[in-house]
Motif scaffolding. Structure first.
Motif, PDB file in Angstrom:
ATOM      1  N   GLY A 149       0.825  -1.205   0.000  1.00  0.00           N
ATOM      2  CA  GLY A 149       0.000   0.000   0.000  1.00  0.00           C
ATOM      3  C   GLY A 149       0.855   1.250   0.000  1.00  0.00           C
ATOM      4  N   TYR A 150       0.149   2.379  -0.044  1.00  0.00           N
ATOM      5  CA  TYR A 150       0.835   3.673  -0.068  1.00  0.00           C
ATOM      6  C   TYR A 150       0.017   4.683   0.731  1.00  0.00           C
ATOM      7  CZ  TYR A 150       2.597   8.122  -1.874  1.00  0.00           C
ATOM      8  OH  TYR A 150       3.110   9.384  -1.980  1.00  0.00           O
ATOM      9  N   SER A 151       0.705   5.398   1.639  1.00  0.00           N
ATOM     10  CA  SER A 151      -0.006   6.338   2.504  1.00  0.00           C
ATOM     11  C   SER A 151       0.460   7.782   2.335  1.00  0.00           C
ATOM     12  CB  SER A 151       0.174   5.918   3.973  1.00  0.00           C
ATOM     13  OG  SER A 151       1.559   5.897   4.323  1.00  0.00           O
ATOM     14  N   PHE A 176      -2.731   0.826  -4.738  1.00  0.00           N
ATOM     15  CA  PHE A 176      -2.862   2.275  -4.925  1.00  0.00           C
ATOM     16  C   PHE A 176      -4.305   2.680  -5.253  1.00  0.00           C
ATOM     17  CE2 PHE A 176       1.557   1.291  -5.886  1.00  0.00           C
ATOM     18  CZ  PHE A 176       2.259   2.326  -5.300  1.00  0.00           C
ATOM     19  N   ILE A 177      -5.257   1.845  -4.995  1.00  0.00           N
ATOM     20  CA  ILE A 177      -6.652   2.091  -5.386  1.00  0.00           C
ATOM     21  C   ILE A 177      -7.141   3.460  -4.914  1.00  0.00           C
ATOM     22  CG2 ILE A 177      -7.595   0.993  -3.321  1.00  0.00           C
ATOM     23  CD1 ILE A 177      -9.125   0.549  -6.796  1.00  0.00           C
ATOM     24  N   ASP A 178      -7.783   4.186  -5.823  1.00  0.00           N
ATOM     25  CA  ASP A 178      -8.411   5.482  -5.522  1.00  0.00           C
ATOM     26  C   ASP A 178      -7.435   6.583  -5.085  1.00  0.00           C
ATOM     27  OD1 ASP A 178     -11.092   4.800  -6.125  1.00  0.00           O
ATOM     28  OD2 ASP A 178     -11.258   3.742  -4.207  1.00  0.00           O
ATOM     29  N   GLU A 197      -6.679  -4.605  -9.684  1.00  0.00           N
ATOM     30  CA  GLU A 197      -7.059  -3.253  -9.248  1.00  0.00           C
ATOM     31  C   GLU A 197      -5.929  -2.502  -8.534  1.00  0.00           C
ATOM     32  OE1 GLU A 197     -10.859  -3.032  -7.305  1.00  0.00           O
ATOM     33  OE2 GLU A 197     -11.705  -4.615  -8.542  1.00  0.00           O
ATOM     34  N   ALA A 198      -4.704  -2.862  -8.813  1.00  0.00           N
ATOM     35  CA  ALA A 198      -3.570  -2.243  -8.117  1.00  0.00           C
ATOM     36  C   ALA A 198      -3.566  -0.721  -8.269  1.00  0.00           C
ATOM     37  CB  ALA A 198      -2.254  -2.825  -8.640  1.00  0.00           C
ATOM     38  N   PHE A 199      -3.892  -0.230  -9.458  1.00  0.00           N
ATOM     39  CA  PHE A 199      -3.923   1.220  -9.702  1.00  0.00           C
ATOM     40  C   PHE A 199      -5.334   1.673 -10.115  1.00  0.00           C
ATOM     41  CE2 PHE A 199       0.501  -0.003 -10.434  1.00  0.00           C
ATOM     42  CZ  PHE A 199       1.183   0.953  -9.691  1.00  0.00           C
ATOM     43  N   GLY A 200      -6.322   0.914  -9.752  1.00  0.00           N
ATOM     44  CA  GLY A 200      -7.692   1.258 -10.124  1.00  0.00           C
ATOM     45  C   GLY A 200      -8.098   2.647  -9.632  1.00  0.00           C
ATOM     46  N   ARG A 201      -8.717   3.414 -10.524  1.00  0.00           N
ATOM     47  CA  ARG A 201      -9.263   4.752 -10.227  1.00  0.00           C
ATOM     48  C   ARG A 201      -8.204   5.736  -9.702  1.00  0.00           C
ATOM     49  NH1 ARG A 201     -13.394   1.360  -8.380  1.00  0.00           N
ATOM     50  NH2 ARG A 201     -12.840   1.683  -6.195  1.00  0.00           N
ATOM     51  N   CYS A 202      -6.968   5.572 -10.152  1.00  0.00           N
ATOM     52  CA  CYS A 202      -5.947   6.602  -9.887  1.00  0.00           C
ATOM     53  C   CYS A 202      -6.138   7.658 -10.979  1.00  0.00           C
ATOM     54  CB  CYS A 202      -4.544   6.001  -9.938  1.00  0.00           C
ATOM     55  SG  CYS A 202      -4.159   4.925  -8.545  1.00  0.00           S
ATOM     56  N   LYS A 203      -6.963   8.629 -10.705  1.00  0.00           N
ATOM     57  CA  LYS A 203      -7.469   9.543 -11.732  1.00  0.00           C
ATOM     58  C   LYS A 203      -6.397  10.427 -12.363  1.00  0.00           C
ATOM     59  CE  LYS A 203     -11.838   8.374 -11.315  1.00  0.00           C
ATOM     60  NZ  LYS A 203     -12.596   7.779 -12.434  1.00  0.00           N
ATOM     61  N   GLY A 220      -8.650  -5.375 -13.887  1.00  0.00           N
ATOM     62  CA  GLY A 220      -8.915  -4.004 -13.453  1.00  0.00           C
ATOM     63  C   GLY A 220      -7.691  -3.273 -12.943  1.00  0.00           C
ATOM     64  N   SER A 221      -6.527  -3.717 -13.342  1.00  0.00           N
ATOM     65  CA  SER A 221      -5.280  -3.171 -12.769  1.00  0.00           C
ATOM     66  C   SER A 221      -5.127  -1.666 -12.993  1.00  0.00           C
ATOM     67  CB  SER A 221      -4.068  -3.917 -13.327  1.00  0.00           C
ATOM     68  OG  SER A 221      -4.130  -4.005 -14.738  1.00  0.00           O
ATOM     69  N   PHE A 222      -5.628  -1.144 -14.114  1.00  0.00           N
ATOM     70  CA  PHE A 222      -5.568   0.298 -14.385  1.00  0.00           C
ATOM     71  C   PHE A 222      -6.944   0.843 -14.799  1.00  0.00           C
ATOM     72  CE2 PHE A 222      -1.168  -1.038 -14.945  1.00  0.00           C
ATOM     73  CZ  PHE A 222      -0.451  -0.004 -14.357  1.00  0.00           C
ATOM     74  N   LYS A 223      -7.986   0.254 -14.308  1.00  0.00           N
ATOM     75  CA  LYS A 223      -9.329   0.673 -14.730  1.00  0.00           C
ATOM     76  C   LYS A 223      -9.627   2.103 -14.253  1.00  0.00           C
ATOM     77  CE  LYS A 223     -12.057  -1.040 -10.796  1.00  0.00           C
ATOM     78  NZ  LYS A 223     -13.163  -1.939 -10.375  1.00  0.00           N
TER      79      LYS A 223
END
Length: 355
Positions: A149-151, A176-178, A197-203, A220-223
């Protein structure tokens, strides 16, 4: 007769008298009288010329002097940054005539990065060491670590190659989700998996550079990554998994490397701005809805021949594929065909269509 004789007798005297009258009528030139004037004029000329020559000599001497060095002056200064050296010229001028006496170039060593606390420079935004706000999970039995994770709040994140002696080989599920701040993630060679979903929704995440070591791209890794505009995926990834790039609504260009075999369902679904795709000859199947709802006029550059194309299993609901213009690869100029279009890479490595 007397008159005649009288004339004859007076002839020589008359002639003498006439000659004297002529001589008296001519202007006289007395050189002796003019000589003093000529001497005076010549003297004046000599004095004037001598004065001019002396004056010129003095002017020449006035330009001849011993240079006096002034204090060094700094010019042409280019400031150093944390990415590159700076420079300046140290110049010394003569204080009398301002002539340049010396000019010495100097280098200003580049400055140190200023750490924002996460391994990112506050000045240049370069990630110069692994981010300290990343957390890792160790799989002792398998002998590797993964990003858990990342904080942090940085815009740039550098993932470590090793963690506590273990090679980092994976980016974990929803690591990194969201995330709302990351624009760039640096994924080192050695990473083999990006999990679901590792980078999912990283806008804000822009155009990730995927390492050649990567073999698994999760679901969903970059969805829903809105800032991604282009992708290049190595042929080491055999399967583009379900929803991998679903609803990346600004994605325009996709290049799949030779070796990719399967594009799973909805992998590029709802990528409305998709403009062109490069598909490898190795491609065997495109599953349902893999390319659905792409509104732009699309071009598909296929690295195979028309015969190879018929070997691809294309499932239903792939309107982006079915309605696109297909170009088949040919290294040399093909014969004209009314229905078939061809392309190649030009000398600059860019896509070029054969006319």
């Amino acid at each position: 007769m007397d008159d005649f004789n009288s004339t004859q007798n007076n002839g020589p005297e008359e002639e003498t008298r006439i000659e004297e009258k002529k001589a008296a009528a001519k202007p006289s030139f007395n050189f002796k009288k003019l000589l003093p004037i000529i001497v005076i004029a010549a003297a004046i000329v000599i004095v004037v010329v001598t004065a001019i020559l002396i004056g010129t000599g003095n002017d020449d001497k006035s330009d001849e002097h011993v240079h006096e060095s002034g204090n060094p002056v700094i010019e042409n200064e280019v400031a150093a940054t944390c990415l590159s050296d700076g420079s300046y010229d140290e110049i010394i001028y003569c204080t009398l005539c301002n002539e340049t006496l010396s000019s010495v170039p100097n280098v200003i060593p580049k400055s140190e990065h200023t750490d924002n606390g996460e391994g990112v420079c506050t000045a240049c935004q370069t990630a110069f060491k692994p981010n300290s706000k990343l957390t890792y999970r160790i799989y002792e039995s398998e002998g590797y670590a993964e990003v858990k994770g990342y904080s942090g709040q940085s815009t740039v994140v550098l993932i470590a190659e090793t963690y506590e002696g273990y090679p980092v080989k994976a980016i974990g599920y929803r690591a990194f989700i969201d995330n709302k701040s990351i624009t760039k993630v640096i994924i080192p060679e050695g990473i083999t998996q990006i999990k679901d979903e590792a980078f999912g929704r990283c806008k804000k995440l822009e155009n990730p550079v995927l390492p050649k070591s990567l073999v698994t791209l999760g679901k969903g890794s970059f969805k829903e990554c809105d800032a991604i505009t282009s992708l290049r995926i190595s042929g080491n990834i055999k399967i583009i998994n379900d929803y991998a790039f679903y609803d990346c609504n600004n994605l325009k260009y996709v290049i799949l490397g030779e070796g990719v075999e399967t594009i799973n369902q909805s992998a590029f679904d709802s990528c409305g701005k998709l403009t062109y795709i490069v598909l490898p000859k190795s491609l065997q199947s495109i599953n349902a809805r893999a390319f659905l709802e792409c509104d732009n006029q699309k071009r598909i550059y296929y690295l195979g021949t028309p015969d190879d194309f018929y070997g691809i299993d294309i499932a239903f609901w792939n309107t982006c594929i079915n309605e696109s213009t297909w170009y088949y690869y040919s290294e040399s100029q093909p014969e004209y065909h009314e229905l078939l279009k061809y392309w190649h890479y030009n000398d600059e490595g860019k896509i070029a269509v054969w006319n």
